[in-house]
Scaffold this active site. Structure first.
Site, PDB file in Angstrom:
ATOM      1  N   GLY A   1       0.784  -1.226   0.000  1.00  0.00           N
ATOM      2  CA  GLY A   1       0.000   0.000   0.000  1.00  0.00           C
ATOM      3  C   GLY A   1       0.817   1.277   0.000  1.00  0.00           C
ATOM      4  O   GLY A   1       1.876   1.363  -0.623  1.00  0.00           O
ATOM      5  N   ILE A   2       0.320   2.293   0.701  1.00  0.00           N
ATOM      6  CA  ILE A   2       0.977   3.592   0.746  1.00  0.00           C
ATOM      7  C   ILE A   2       2.375   3.473   1.348  1.00  0.00           C
ATOM      8  O   ILE A   2       3.329   4.073   0.860  1.00  0.00           O
ATOM      9  CB  ILE A   2       0.123   4.594   1.550  1.00  0.00           C
ATOM     10  CG1 ILE A   2      -1.164   4.941   0.782  1.00  0.00           C
ATOM     11  CG2 ILE A   2       0.920   5.869   1.843  1.00  0.00           C
ATOM     12  CD1 ILE A   2      -2.160   5.757   1.580  1.00  0.00           C
TER      13      ILE A   2
ATOM     14  N   LYS B   1      -8.056   8.626  13.433  1.00  0.00           N
ATOM     15  CA  LYS B   1      -7.279   9.457  12.510  1.00  0.00           C
ATOM     16  C   LYS B   1      -7.355  10.933  12.894  1.00  0.00           C
ATOM     17  O   LYS B   1      -6.423  11.705  12.639  1.00  0.00           O
ATOM     18  CB  LYS B   1      -7.758   9.240  11.068  1.00  0.00           C
ATOM     19  CG  LYS B   1      -7.400   7.861  10.511  1.00  0.00           C
ATOM     20  CD  LYS B   1      -5.898   7.621  10.537  1.00  0.00           C
ATOM     21  CE  LYS B   1      -5.496   6.361   9.804  1.00  0.00           C
ATOM     22  NZ  LYS B   1      -4.029   6.170   9.770  1.00  0.00           N
TER      23      LYS B   1
ATOM     24  N   LYS C   1      -5.921   3.618  -3.913  1.00  0.00           N
ATOM     25  CA  LYS C   1      -6.018   2.238  -4.404  1.00  0.00           C
ATOM     26  C   LYS C   1      -5.036   1.332  -3.665  1.00  0.00           C
ATOM     27  O   LYS C   1      -3.995   0.956  -4.182  1.00  0.00           O
ATOM     28  CB  LYS C   1      -5.782   2.207  -5.914  1.00  0.00           C
ATOM     29  CG  LYS C   1      -6.894   2.866  -6.712  1.00  0.00           C
ATOM     30  CD  LYS C   1      -6.603   2.910  -8.192  1.00  0.00           C
ATOM     31  CE  LYS C   1      -5.601   3.980  -8.539  1.00  0.00           C
ATOM     32  NZ  LYS C   1      -5.441   4.194  -9.999  1.00  0.00           N
ATOM     33  N   THR C   2      -5.395   0.996  -2.432  1.00  0.00           N
ATOM     34  CA  THR C   2      -4.598   0.106  -1.590  1.00  0.00           C
ATOM     35  C   THR C   2      -5.411  -1.159  -1.311  1.00  0.00           C
ATOM     36  O   THR C   2      -6.636  -1.192  -1.524  1.00  0.00           O
ATOM     37  CB  THR C   2      -4.256   0.774  -0.254  1.00  0.00           C
ATOM     38  OG1 THR C   2      -5.488   0.990   0.464  1.00  0.00           O
ATOM     39  CG2 THR C   2      -3.559   2.110  -0.467  1.00  0.00           C
ATOM     40  N   PRO C   3      -4.760  -2.212  -0.794  1.00  0.00           N
ATOM     41  CA  PRO C   3      -5.519  -3.410  -0.414  1.00  0.00           C
ATOM     42  C   PRO C   3      -6.643  -3.120   0.579  1.00  0.00           C
ATOM     43  O   PRO C   3      -7.701  -3.753   0.536  1.00  0.00           O
ATOM     44  CB  PRO C   3      -4.441  -4.310   0.205  1.00  0.00           C
ATOM     45  CG  PRO C   3      -3.184  -3.930  -0.516  1.00  0.00           C
ATOM     46  CD  PRO C   3      -3.297  -2.437  -0.727  1.00  0.00           C
TER      47      PRO C   3
ATOM     48  N   TYR D   1     -12.342   4.350  13.152  1.00  0.00           N
ATOM     49  CA  TYR D   1     -11.298   4.764  12.214  1.00  0.00           C
ATOM     50  C   TYR D   1     -11.215   6.283  12.135  1.00  0.00           C
ATOM     51  O   TYR D   1     -10.137   6.870  12.237  1.00  0.00           O
ATOM     52  CB  TYR D   1     -11.592   4.180  10.830  1.00  0.00           C
ATOM     53  CG  TYR D   1     -10.559   4.536   9.788  1.00  0.00           C
ATOM     54  CD1 TYR D   1      -9.289   3.970   9.825  1.00  0.00           C
ATOM     55  CD2 TYR D   1     -10.852   5.440   8.763  1.00  0.00           C
ATOM     56  CE1 TYR D   1      -8.335   4.287   8.870  1.00  0.00           C
ATOM     57  CE2 TYR D   1      -9.907   5.760   7.813  1.00  0.00           C
ATOM     58  CZ  TYR D   1      -8.653   5.182   7.869  1.00  0.00           C
ATOM     59  OH  TYR D   1      -7.702   5.509   6.926  1.00  0.00           O
TER      60      TYR D   1
END
Length: 248
Positions: free
Chosen positions: A15-16, A153, A185-187, A149
């Site tokens: 990912g990132i 954050k 667009k990450t897992p 979440y």
């Protein structure tokens, strides 16, 4: 960032975090892939080459963080930067239905992990340096779901502010900034899309540039903030969201 610096990036097996690690390696520095997933972490090292080094890390463990910094300093002599990229979404429930176990797990990783990493960086980065914390647009703008979440954050944002003020008091200052990715667009996002496609489509409809970010779009901002080019920037909020926060 000058060549051959030593940068720790958490959650960088994919990912990132992986994109950030790739950017650091391309710049000629050493990156520590600090991740809980040993198989994925070792795979990331194989992809990135000899400037990447895997260290297993549970970000919610104080002992793990202490051992990580001890090991990296013993091997390389110093740490120049930290990117707190590890994070989980947890459940997607609202405040009424969120399970306490899910809430605790999300805060353990997203908040406690960022705090512990920042604490060790402040202690051991004696020559100065930079910390970049990865938050989320969910930390700036609330929705009815994903309460844990979003709250976690948001907490990262204020932790960054405090850390930046404290880091500036050091004889060799440590800069601290926050990056807020939009949907990327990450897992993690792919998993949410699989489970709740309507939620992610609604998110995409809010993005003026009509696409989700590529992880490298976020990595470019992170790299800038951890580099010497951002030497006068600390305590800042840096949004990479395709224009989503510009209006309604």
């Amino acid at each position: 960032m000058s060549e051959n610096q030593i940068i720790i990036v958490t959650g960088s097996a994919q990912g990132i975090g992986f994109a950030v690690a790739q950017k650091i390696v391309e710049a000629g520095s050493q990156v520590i892939i600090a991740d809980f997933n040993e198989e994925a972490g070792q795979g990331a090292v194989k992809k990135l080459g000899t400037r990447a080094h895997f260290k297993r890390l549970n970000v919610s463990s104080k002992e793990n963080w202490e051992q990580l910094f001890d090991d990296v300093i013993a091997e390389f002599g110093r740490v120049d930067g930290l990117v707190n990229s590890a994070g989980i979404t947890g459940g997607s429930d609202d405040v009424e239905h969120e399970a306490l176990d899910d809430w605790d797990l999300v805060f353990d990783v997203n908040v406690k992990g960022t705090f512990l990493g920042s604490q060790q960086a402040m202690k051991h980065m004696v020559h100065g340096g930079a910390i970049v914390n990865i938050s989320s647009m969910a930390g700036l703008y609330a929705e009815p779901v994903a309460v844990a979440y979003s709250a976690s954050k948001g907490a990262v944002r204020m932790l960054t502010k405090h850390s930046a003020l404290y880091g500036a008091t050091k004889e060799h200052p440590i800069r601290v900034n926050t990056v807020y990715p939009g949907s990327t667009k990450t897992p993690m996002v792919e998993e949410i899309t699989r489970l709740q496609p309507e939620v992610m489509q609604a998110q995409l409809n809010k993005v003026p540039l009509k696409e989700f970010a590529d992880p490298m779009d976020i990595a470019n901002m992170v790299y800038y903030l951890i580099s010497d080019q951002a030497r006068y920037i600390t305590g800042g909020d840096f949004v990479v969201d395709g224009g989503m926060s510009a209006g309604f």
